[in-house]
Each structure stands twice: as C-alpha cells, then as structure tokens.
Design a protein around this motif. Structure first.
Motif, PDB file in Angstrom:
ATOM      1  N   LEU A 130       0.876  -1.267   0.067  1.00 31.01           N
ATOM      2  CA  LEU A 130      -0.014  -0.006   0.061  1.00 31.01           C
ATOM      3  C   LEU A 130       0.764   1.253   0.108  1.00 31.01           C
ATOM      4  N   PHE A 131       1.764   1.185   1.001  1.00 34.19           N
ATOM      5  CA  PHE A 131       2.727   2.461   1.079  1.00 34.19           C
ATOM      6  C   PHE A 131       3.517   2.609  -0.204  1.00 34.19           C
ATOM      7  N   VAL A 132       4.001   1.508  -0.938  1.00 34.42           N
ATOM      8  CA  VAL A 132       4.825   1.744  -2.187  1.00 34.42           C
ATOM      9  C   VAL A 132       3.785   2.242  -3.310  1.00 34.42           C
ATOM     10  N   ASN A 133       2.757   1.787  -3.588  1.00 36.35           N
ATOM     11  CA  ASN A 133       1.928   1.954  -4.531  1.00 36.35           C
ATOM     12  C   ASN A 133       1.444   3.492  -4.455  1.00 36.35           C
ATOM     13  N   MET A 134       1.319   3.752  -3.194  1.00 37.05           N
ATOM     14  CA  MET A 134       0.751   5.327  -3.127  1.00 37.05           C
ATOM     15  C   MET A 134       1.774   6.271  -3.467  1.00 37.05           C
ATOM     16  N   ILE A 135       3.084   5.843  -2.979  1.00 40.07           N
ATOM     17  CA  ILE A 135       4.159   6.729  -3.379  1.00 40.07           C
ATOM     18  C   ILE A 135       4.426   6.700  -4.830  1.00 40.07           C
ATOM     19  N   ALA A 136       4.387   5.561  -5.329  1.00 38.52           N
ATOM     20  CA  ALA A 136       4.542   5.492  -7.001  1.00 38.52           C
ATOM     21  C   ALA A 136       3.559   6.404  -7.724  1.00 38.52           C
ATOM     22  N   ALA A 137       2.132   6.311  -7.082  1.00 39.23           N
ATOM     23  CA  ALA A 137       1.184   7.198  -7.728  1.00 39.23           C
ATOM     24  C   ALA A 137       1.674   8.422  -7.522  1.00 39.23           C
ATOM     25  N   GLY A 138       1.970   8.810  -6.444  1.00 40.10           N
ATOM     26  CA  GLY A 138       2.186  10.409  -6.000  1.00 40.10           C
ATOM     27  C   GLY A 138       3.488  10.766  -6.805  1.00 40.10           C
ATOM     28  N   GLU A 139       4.497  10.083  -7.139  1.00 40.85           N
ATOM     29  CA  GLU A 139       5.583  10.481  -7.910  1.00 40.85           C
ATOM     30  C   GLU A 139       5.232  10.600  -9.697  1.00 40.85           C
ATOM     31  N   ALA A 140       4.375   9.569  -9.986  1.00 37.73           N
ATOM     32  CA  ALA A 140       3.904   9.779 -11.383  1.00 37.73           C
ATOM     33  C   ALA A 140       3.011  10.961 -11.693  1.00 37.73           C
ATOM     34  N   GLY A 141       2.235  11.261 -10.579  1.00 33.61           N
ATOM     35  CA  GLY A 141       1.414  12.481 -10.730  1.00 33.61           C
ATOM     36  C   GLY A 141       1.905  13.658 -10.449  1.00 33.61           C
ATOM     37  N   GLY A 142       3.267  13.695  -9.828  1.00 34.70           N
ATOM     38  CA  GLY A 142       3.932  15.060  -9.225  1.00 34.70           C
ATOM     39  C   GLY A 142       3.254  15.524  -8.130  1.00 34.70           C
ATOM     40  N   ILE A 143       2.504  14.657  -7.221  1.00 31.18           N
ATOM     41  CA  ILE A 143       1.801  15.138  -6.069  1.00 31.18           C
ATOM     42  C   ILE A 143       2.300  14.337  -5.136  1.00 31.18           C
ATOM     43  N   LEU A 144       3.490  13.962  -4.798  1.00 31.76           N
ATOM     44  CA  LEU A 144       4.137  13.287  -3.688  1.00 31.76           C
ATOM     45  C   LEU A 144       3.846  13.991  -2.289  1.00 31.76           C
ATOM     46  N   ASP A 145       3.723  15.454  -2.206  1.00 32.78           N
ATOM     47  CA  ASP A 145       3.480  16.053  -0.898  1.00 32.78           C
ATOM     48  C   ASP A 145       1.879  15.466  -0.455  1.00 32.78           C
ATOM     49  N   VAL A 146       1.194  15.437  -1.543  1.00 30.15           N
ATOM     50  CA  VAL A 146      -0.389  15.493  -1.074  1.00 30.15           C
ATOM     51  C   VAL A 146      -0.570  14.112  -0.724  1.00 30.15           C
ATOM     52  N   ILE A 147       0.319  13.043  -1.505  1.00 28.87           N
ATOM     53  CA  ILE A 147       0.305  11.537  -1.321  1.00 28.87           C
ATOM     54  C   ILE A 147       0.869  11.321   0.207  1.00 28.87           C
ATOM     55  N   LEU A 148       1.713  11.873   0.451  1.00 34.19           N
ATOM     56  CA  LEU A 148       2.040  11.580   1.894  1.00 34.19           C
ATOM     57  C   LEU A 148       1.374  12.047   2.882  1.00 34.19           C
ATOM     58  N   GLY A 149       0.739  13.125   2.703  1.00 32.65           N
ATOM     59  CA  GLY A 149      -0.136  13.581   3.584  1.00 32.65           C
ATOM     60  C   GLY A 149      -1.394  12.671   3.738  1.00 32.65           C
ATOM     61  N   ARG A 150      -1.945  11.976   2.568  1.00 28.73           N
ATOM     62  CA  ARG A 150      -3.139  11.286   2.963  1.00 28.73           C
ATOM     63  C   ARG A 150      -2.415   9.948   3.336  1.00 28.73           C
ATOM     64  N   LEU A 151      -1.259   9.424   3.224  1.00 29.39           N
ATOM     65  CA  LEU A 151      -0.701   8.248   3.780  1.00 29.39           C
ATOM     66  C   LEU A 151      -0.628   8.503   5.365  1.00 29.39           C
ATOM     67  N   ALA A 152       0.048   9.772   5.854  1.00 27.94           N
ATOM     68  CA  ALA A 152       0.185   9.946   7.238  1.00 27.94           C
ATOM     69  C   ALA A 152      -1.254  10.081   7.804  1.00 27.94           C
ATOM     70  N   VAL A 153      -2.217  10.726   7.146  1.00 32.87           N
ATOM     71  CA  VAL A 153      -3.616  10.408   7.764  1.00 32.87           C
ATOM     72  C   VAL A 153      -3.984   9.137   7.875  1.00 32.87           C
ATOM     73  N   PHE A 154      -3.871   8.298   6.863  1.00 31.21           N
ATOM     74  CA  PHE A 154      -4.429   6.835   7.051  1.00 31.21           C
ATOM     75  C   PHE A 154      -3.692   5.753   8.036  1.00 31.21           C
ATOM     76  N   LEU A 155      -2.255   6.465   8.159  1.00 31.52           N
ATOM     77  CA  LEU A 155      -1.553   5.527   9.107  1.00 31.52           C
ATOM     78  C   LEU A 155      -1.910   5.783  10.565  1.00 31.52           C
ATOM     79  N   GLU A 156      -2.291   7.246  10.581  1.00 30.09           N
ATOM     80  CA  GLU A 156      -2.517   7.710  12.046  1.00 30.09           C
ATOM     81  C   GLU A 156      -3.930   7.060  12.534  1.00 30.09           C
ATOM     82  N   LYS A 157      -4.925   6.992  11.358  1.00 32.63           N
ATOM     83  CA  LYS A 157      -6.170   6.425  11.966  1.00 32.63           C
ATOM     84  C   LYS A 157      -6.113   4.929  12.110  1.00 32.63           C
ATOM     85  N   ALA A 158      -5.147   4.229  11.399  1.00 31.87           N
ATOM     86  CA  ALA A 158      -5.008   2.796  11.489  1.00 31.87           C
ATOM     87  C   ALA A 158      -4.423   2.630  12.727  1.00 31.87           C
TER      88      ALA A 158
END
Length: 404
Positions: A130-158
């Motif tokens: 999950l972590f790797v695929n989301m980072i890959a999507a963020g790098e491909a779309g040029g929105i790594l900061d946004v994806i990291l923010g979503r990942l942080a929220v997801f992991l905090e809730k998890a």
C-alpha cells in the motif's frame, strides 16, 4: 564486500555544524558522499559496536513509528525541501536502529538515481505494498506531498484503530492472568499449610474444603503434566492456525464471538474502506487497490471476500454485488458503496464509511468493556473467594468444637 557504519562531522559553507552516520565500504565513500552535499569534513570515524540484549533489541517497525515518520516526511516535502535532504534528516533522528538503517539505505538508493517507490520496495517488511504503490502514484502524478499527507492520515487512523482493539483485549487478559496466578499460588503454597493443620485436627472436612485440597494435591503432583499439556496445546493451535484452513476456521469463529466479534468485524470494515478509499483517491487502479487491501484485511474471511470481489470486477461486475454475496459486510456498507459507484465518488463514500465505522468501533469497545468488567469481577470473586471460604469452613467447625 561488507559495509561499515561511519560517524561524520562537518560544516556547511555558511558555518552550520552538521553530523550524522553513513554506511558504506570505506572512508573514501563517506568523503565522496559529503562532498556531493557540499559539506566540509571535520572528522570521520567508525561507529563503535553496540551491545544489544536480545529481548531489549528494537527491530520491528510498528504502525505508530511509520505514521510519525510519514507525517514528518510529508511536512518536510510540503515545505519544499529536496527529497534526499528530507530522508537524510529523518534517518538521523530515528531511534530504532533497524528503521534508521532502512531509511539510510533508501536515501542512498534515491541518491543513486532510483525513484522513491523503487527504493522503498526493497524493504517490504517496513514499507507495505500500500505504502509503495501510493508513493509510486504520487511520484507519477507529481503530487508526492499530497500523497504523503494522505498516507500520514491513513496510518494515524490505522494506529488509533489498532490501539482501540488491543485496548479492548488487554483488560480481560490481564485480569484473568492475575486471577489465575493468585489461584495457582494459593493452591501450591497456601492450601497445603491449611491441609496439614486440618489433618492434625481430624474429623470429616466440609465438601468444598475437600475439593480444594484435592485440587491442591493434584496440582502439586502433576504440575509438570499440566504445563506440558498447555505448551503442547499452544504449539498445536499455532501450527493449525498457520495453515490456510486453520486460519479461515479460527478467523470465522472469532467473528462469531459475542460482542468481541462485533468489534473485530467493525474494525475490519473500517480498515478495508479506509485503505481502499485512500488508494483510489491517490490514483491507484481499483483492481490493484483491492489486491493490496486484501493483504491488509487482518482477517482471512474478510480477505477472501475482497479477493472474490476483485475476481468479479475483472469479469465486469460491480463492487457492491460480490460484497453483498459474501455475507461478511453489513447491508449499509454495501448500499453506500453501490451509491458511490453510481455517482462516481467511490473514494469519498469509502472515506465516509470508514469515519462512521471508526466511531462504531469506539462504541463497540465501550460495550465490550462494560460487559467484561462485571464478568471479570464475578470470575475473580468465584475463583479466589471460593477457595478462601472453603478454607475457613473447617475453622468455624473447630471454633464450635472448642467453644462447646
């Protein structure tokens, strides 16, 4: 060739003092690494070997560790700092040696030309699919900061969800352990003292006293057999659960346990919807998202239902239909997912379901705690109090005889 960890110190062109660690083959590589960063070297020395005690060694990277790392990473990337610098700073401040080493290796790989996703993928025990695929999507779309923010929220809730479920399980385990330990101590060391005194007194002892004394004698004589049997049963259970069939059977039974099963089911639904919603909103294809979500389900029954859903979707079905047929997911969840598909806002709907079920888990945990507390009091009172009463009954008889 083996690598060595070096501790370096240096300063920037502005006079700022820096220090850190770098793992490589020799000092020359440390010098090259620092020159690339435009750091004037003041000292480089080998890091002394740390003495680690086995049970104190911290190696596992938990959800809490990863959520803190991701939140800090997201903040630094959003502030505009270069990726390598972010990783280097984060790596230097980590406390767990294993996690620190992994982040340093990721930093080195990114410096060598790898993408962040490729570097993270080399460490599957720390960074999930999950972590790797989301980072890959963020790098491909040029929105790594946004994806990291979503990942942080997801992991905090998890992490919050995981702590709630563990908290619900911890209380009864502690209470039963204390009660069981107290009973064993009394049967092994206290009851025999009373038994000798009663045997010297003579006469017929009350039935409860005879039962407790019999248990004490049995435990003293066959404690090794009981301990061996418990160990064998534990090993057998673990081996059975390690099989596909065993895991499926035990997970299905866990979901059927009154109250506790409700907590596990609701937490699984919250995890599923939160994970899938985060992946879809980050641009990960739905089939790939379902495959990743199935691995993080935490329950083999839920996992099988998600895998069946992925198979059905690949054949042209909707998500809601196979989820409904599985019988695992509540009707409300299926209905809301169906609405999300029809309106084209599946990721938003999944996030709403996850938020709702986070609150439902809170309520279920409170209900579980409320039900367990009086039950535990009754169990402890019966176990400990019963033995005390059984031992005092002959004393009352002795007092009557003496008084008479």
């Amino acid at each position: 060739m083996s690598t060595t960890t070096f501790i370096w110190k240096g300063r920037t062109s502005k006079g700022e003092v820096l220090s850190g660690e770098y793992e490589c083959e020799d000092r020359k590589q440390v010098g090259e690494y620092l020159r690339k960063r435009r750091v004037v070297i003041t000292s480089i020395k080998k890091k002394p070997k740390e003495i680690e005690i086995g049970f104190l060694k911290k190696t596992k990277v938990g959800v809490k560790d990863l959520s803190v790392f991701t939140r800090q990473f997201a903040t630094m990337v959003n502030a505009g700092l270069p990726l390598v610098q972010c990783l280097d700073v984060l790596g230097r401040q980590l406390e767990k040696p294993h996690f620190k080493k992994v982040v340093q290796q990721v930093t080195s790989d990114v410096e060598g030309g790898s993408t962040l996703a490729e570097a993270l993928e080399k460490h599957p025990k720390v960074f999930s699919d999950l972590f790797v695929n989301m980072i890959a999507a963020g790098e491909a779309g040029g929105i790594l900061d946004v994806i990291l923010g979503r990942l942080a929220v997801f992991l905090e809730k998890a992490d919050a969800l995981q702590r709630k479920v563990k908290g619900a399980m911890t209380y009864p385990v502690i209470v039963l352990t204390v009660a069981g330990g107290a009973c064993i101590f009394m049967l092994m060391f206290v009851i025999p003292v009373f038994a000798k005194m009663f045997s010297d007194f003579g006469g017929t002892l009350p039935a409860p006293t005879r039962i407790v004394m019999g248990l004490s004698e049995f435990l003293k004589a066959y404690w090794w057999a009981l301990a061996g049997g418990a160990t064998a049963a534990t090993i057998a259970f673990k081996r059975y659960r390690a099989t596909v069939k065993g895991k499926m059977v035990t997970d299905r039974l866990a979901l059927r346990i009154p109250i506790l099963g409700t907590v596990l089911r609701k937490s699984a639904v919250a995890r599923f919807t939160r994970t899938l919603g985060t992946l879809i909103s980050s641009g990960v294809p739905i089939l790939q998202g379902l495959e990743i979500t199935a691995k993080t389900a935490g329950n083999s029954v839920i996992q099988q239902a998600i895998q069946n859903t992925a198979t059905s979707i690949s054949q042209g079905d909707t998500i809601a239909l196979p989820l409904k047929e599985s019988g695992v997911f509540p009707p409300m969840v299926v209905q809301m997912i169906s609405i999300g598909e029809q309106t084209g806002a599946l990721d938003e709907m999944l996030s709403k379901i996850a938020d709702f079920y986070d609150d439902e888990v809170d309520s279920a945990v409170e209900a579980l705690t409320a039900a367990i507390e009086p039950l535990m009091i009754v169990v402890m009172g019966t176990m400990v109090g019963g033995m005390l009463v059984a031992m005092y009954l002959p004393m009352f008889k002795m007092a009557n005889v003496v008084g008479g």
